[in-house]
Scaffold this active site. Sequence first.
Site, short mmCIF file in Angstrom:
data_model
loop_
_atom_site.label_atom_id
_atom_site.label_comp_id
_atom_site.label_asym_id
_atom_site.label_seq_id
_atom_site.Cartn_x
_atom_site.Cartn_y
_atom_site.Cartn_z
N PRO A 214 0.79 -1.24 0.00
CA PRO A 214 0.00 0.00 0.00
C PRO A 214 0.82 1.29 0.00
O PRO A 214 0.24 2.38 0.15
CB PRO A 214 -0.80 -0.12 1.31
CG PRO A 214 0.13 -0.86 2.22
CD PRO A 214 0.88 -1.86 1.35
N CYS A 215 2.13 1.20 -0.20
CA CYS A 215 2.96 2.39 0.00
C CYS A 215 2.63 3.52 -0.99
O CYS A 215 2.88 4.69 -0.69
CB CYS A 215 4.44 2.03 -0.10
SG CYS A 215 4.97 1.46 -1.72
#
Length: 256
Positions: A214-215
């Site tokens: 999810p960065c």
Amino acid sequence: MACGGDYRQWPFLTTEEFELVCAFFDRKYVKAELGPTRKIFKIRLRRTLTTGSSYIEILRLLQLPEEKDDLSLAFEKLNSDLDGPGVDVDMLTAAEDADQVRGSFQSLKTTLRPQLQNQHGGAMDSGALPRYSLHSDQPYVTYEVHLHPTYNMPTLWFTLHDLPMGEPTFNLESVYRYLVPPGYKSRLRAAGFTGGISAAPHPVTDVPAFFIHPCQTKEAMESFDCTMANYLMIWLGLVGGCVGLWIPPEMAAEEA
């Protein structure tokens, strides 16, 4: 329409906000006029027993079998995996539904193909999946949406099931073969395990599973303006396509 007032810190989600966006997403699925698509694409809102936290589970067949009897067995298997309290289970009446469902499956693929072509500026190759034995379980994929405890963003987890004999389910090449559309493969391979497909113990079962890191989700979501009712629809539109997850367009048309 401004959405900032709906969230404590857009586009991040608190635990309570994640509960709400999951509930809205589940309601869209329940209310949408999906027709036969509901037979091959299953969504439900689930809750962990240990922490009580909500998450979304999505199941779909990887490919429809040719034989009607095998198709019926595949649906029964998919429904049995969703059996439990609060589950929207569609009982398959008999093999007479098979042709209608297969047509819906092909229609859904036809609807989504131009979206993938437009996003990646080129035609998709055939990417034909391997044929399955008539006597084996039909392969399917389970997607799950959990709130990441560090990034405070939804995270898409996924696992393959019942692949043909000799093909490992927890294997990155199997993921690329069965889930990743051609237009995404080079980009995901270049991203590696940071910003692309990662692996870790599953947040509920602790069994090794894959997830989309999810960065980079924050930057993608910041360009949108959406209410909680549409949060997961927008988010899955950004994240899901790279591993073959497309939400039926009827859900997008359904007002929450």
